[in-house]
Enzyme design. Structure first.
Site, PDB file in Angstrom:
ATOM      1  N   GLN A 145       3.604 -14.749   9.286  1.00 23.41           N
ATOM      2  CA  GLN A 145       3.742 -13.667  10.249  1.00 23.41           C
ATOM      3  C   GLN A 145       2.644 -13.737  11.308  1.00 23.41           C
ATOM      4  O   GLN A 145       1.641 -14.434  11.146  1.00 23.41           O
ATOM      5  CB  GLN A 145       3.662 -12.314   9.522  1.00 23.41           C
ATOM      6  CG  GLN A 145       2.380 -12.126   8.731  1.00 23.41           C
ATOM      7  CD  GLN A 145       2.534 -11.127   7.610  1.00 23.41           C
ATOM      8  OE1 GLN A 145       3.313 -10.184   7.697  1.00 23.41           O
ATOM      9  NE2 GLN A 145       1.792 -11.320   6.541  1.00 23.41           N
ATOM     10  N   TYR A 174      -1.811   7.759   4.028  1.00 19.83           N
ATOM     11  CA  TYR A 174      -0.785   6.815   3.564  1.00 19.83           C
ATOM     12  C   TYR A 174      -1.119   6.319   2.161  1.00 19.83           C
ATOM     13  O   TYR A 174      -0.271   6.335   1.261  1.00 19.83           O
ATOM     14  CB  TYR A 174      -0.691   5.637   4.527  1.00 19.83           C
ATOM     15  CG  TYR A 174       0.254   4.540   4.071  1.00 19.83           C
ATOM     16  CD1 TYR A 174       1.574   4.512   4.504  1.00 19.83           C
ATOM     17  CD2 TYR A 174      -0.175   3.541   3.197  1.00 19.83           C
ATOM     18  CE1 TYR A 174       2.444   3.512   4.067  1.00 19.83           C
ATOM     19  CE2 TYR A 174       0.677   2.545   2.759  1.00 19.83           C
ATOM     20  CZ  TYR A 174       1.993   2.529   3.201  1.00 19.83           C
ATOM     21  OH  TYR A 174       2.846   1.543   2.758  1.00 19.83           O
ATOM     22  N   ASP A 198      -4.107  -5.181   3.053  1.00 22.32           N
ATOM     23  CA  ASP A 198      -5.171  -4.475   3.770  1.00 22.32           C
ATOM     24  C   ASP A 198      -6.258  -3.975   2.831  1.00 22.32           C
ATOM     25  O   ASP A 198      -7.348  -3.599   3.265  1.00 22.32           O
ATOM     26  CB  ASP A 198      -4.598  -3.300   4.567  1.00 22.32           C
ATOM     27  CG  ASP A 198      -3.781  -2.359   3.689  1.00 22.32           C
ATOM     28  OD1 ASP A 198      -4.373  -1.600   2.894  1.00 22.32           O
ATOM     29  OD2 ASP A 198      -2.540  -2.379   3.805  1.00 22.32           O
ATOM     30  N   ASP A 273       3.995  -1.995  -1.832  1.00 24.56           N
ATOM     31  CA  ASP A 273       3.511  -1.799  -0.466  1.00 24.56           C
ATOM     32  C   ASP A 273       3.936  -2.966   0.417  1.00 24.56           C
ATOM     33  O   ASP A 273       3.249  -3.321   1.374  1.00 24.56           O
ATOM     34  CB  ASP A 273       1.981  -1.670  -0.489  1.00 24.56           C
ATOM     35  CG  ASP A 273       1.420  -1.186   0.834  1.00 24.56           C
ATOM     36  OD1 ASP A 273       2.091  -0.381   1.505  1.00 24.56           O
ATOM     37  OD2 ASP A 273       0.307  -1.613   1.194  1.00 24.56           O
TER      38      ASP A 273
END
Length: 360
Positions: A145, A174, A198, A273
């Site tokens: 990506q 979140y 992350d 996630d």
């Protein structure tokens, strides 16, 4: 070099004749040394373009159905005060000409096009949002990506994957929501995190002293970028791939999940996630839905009988997609129940749905 695009709209109660509206405006453009070109509209009002110094371009349109629009384009280095004066003069003149016939005037801030840092990102339901992004912190293409991290004055550094805004340093809401908003007790538990490159979930989860967390993320470059530039989210947790109660496996989660199924390994919690619920309304044809169903099915298979599967959903406005997801839950090989909650994630600028799923 970026372009500033200004718009000024006058919505009218009745249509106006361009012959009486345009001439008073032409003088304003001429004062700015802008040259007019009139374009054929086949009876649909007036369309004129005005080209001036410094590459300025104005488009004046008197529509036949009761709308007057002005578009003004200029390079970002142009004199902004002069541009404001031009728009002010046009607005003042039109108010005089159209007196009594105006139902709404709308003048928007300049849209900056082609800037080095992209400030415009759409919401899930296609509304355009302008952020205060002011710096490109990091960009690289991995094998999987495009990875960007932009800086926002309000939200801190923001992770964007394949032009999809994922998470900002402001977005603890979140992480808390996908972990169950404080309702779950992770102490002494076995936890599997799918994705989460992350580091936010892992960082918060370790604080709750679980027995072991296994995190599966396919992209080392995401982990490395967040380790360096998203430390308000991940702290120091990504500095090492192993800790006292966690391990990070940089692998495709699908074969690992299949391996766990074969080994009959189970977890008290599986937190997905990886990706949001697709917005496509063709779940039988969309490859993203196919991937989501595969992950969901494998995750339920490695879930302890009393365990829970937690995941993000999508924006509350995507009602049809959310309903389709809930239909997929009913089709699993194991019968499950589910609940959902809505959380406001700061940088998303929209309400977001999160799911908790368990075996019946």
């Amino acid at each position: 070099m970026a372009l500033r695009h200004y718009t000024l709209d006058f919505k009218l109660s009745t249509a106006v004749d361009s012959a009486s509206t345009v001439p008073p405006l032409q003088s304003i453009f001429l004062e700015q040394e802008m040259t007019e070109t009139v374009h054929e509209t086949n009876g649909h009002g007036y369309l004129g373009t005005f080209v001036g110094k410094n590459g300025r371009l104005a488009i004046l349109r008197v529509h036949s159905h009761g709308l007057v629009t002005i578009d003004l384009q200029s390079y970002q280095e142009d004199n902004i005060a002069q541009l404001d004066n031009l728009l002010n003069a046009l607005e003042t003149k039109l108010k005089m000409i159209l007196n009594g016939n105006i139902t709404r005037i709308k003048r928007l801030p300049a849209l900056v096009r082609g800037a080095e840092v992209d400030r415009y990102w759409p919401t899930t339901d296609g509304r355009l949002v302008e952020y205060d992004m002011n710096k490109m912190v990091y960009e690289e293409d991995s094998a999987y990506q495009n990875i960007k991290i932009l800086h926002s004055e309000q939200y801190g550094n923001v992770l964007i994957l394949d032009d999809d805004l994922n998470l900002a340093e402001s977005d603890l809401a979140y992480t808390q929501a996908i972990m169950g908003s404080g309702r779950e007790n992770y102490a002494g538990k076995e936890v599997l995190i799918l994705g989460g490159g992350d580091g936010g979930i892992l960082f918060e989860m370790v604080k709750q002293k679980p027995k072991m967390i296994t995190m599966l993320d396919i992209d080392q470059k995401v982990i490395d970028a967040c380790k360096k530039y998203m430390r308000k989210t991940c702290g120091n947790i990504l500095d090492s791939l192993k800790g006292d109660c966690y391990q990070i496996l940089v692998e495709d989660c699908v074969p690992v999940l299949r391996k766990y199924v074969m080994e009959e390994k189970t977890f008290d919690y599986v937190i997905n996630d990886l990706t949001a619920i697709p917005i496509s309304t063709e779940p039988e044809e969309d490859s993203t839905w196919e991937f989501l169903r595969l992950i969901l099915d494998l995750s339920i298979k490695v879930l302890h009988p009393s365990g829970k599967y937690l995941t993000q959903g999508n924006a509350v406005t995507m009602k049809e997609a959310l309903l389709l997801y809930e239909e997929q839950l009913k089709k699993l090989s194991s019968s499950v129940g589910f609940s959902k909650e809505v959380a406001c994630v700061p940088s998303y600028l929209e309400q977001w749905v999160f799911y908790s799923v368990w075996k019946k």
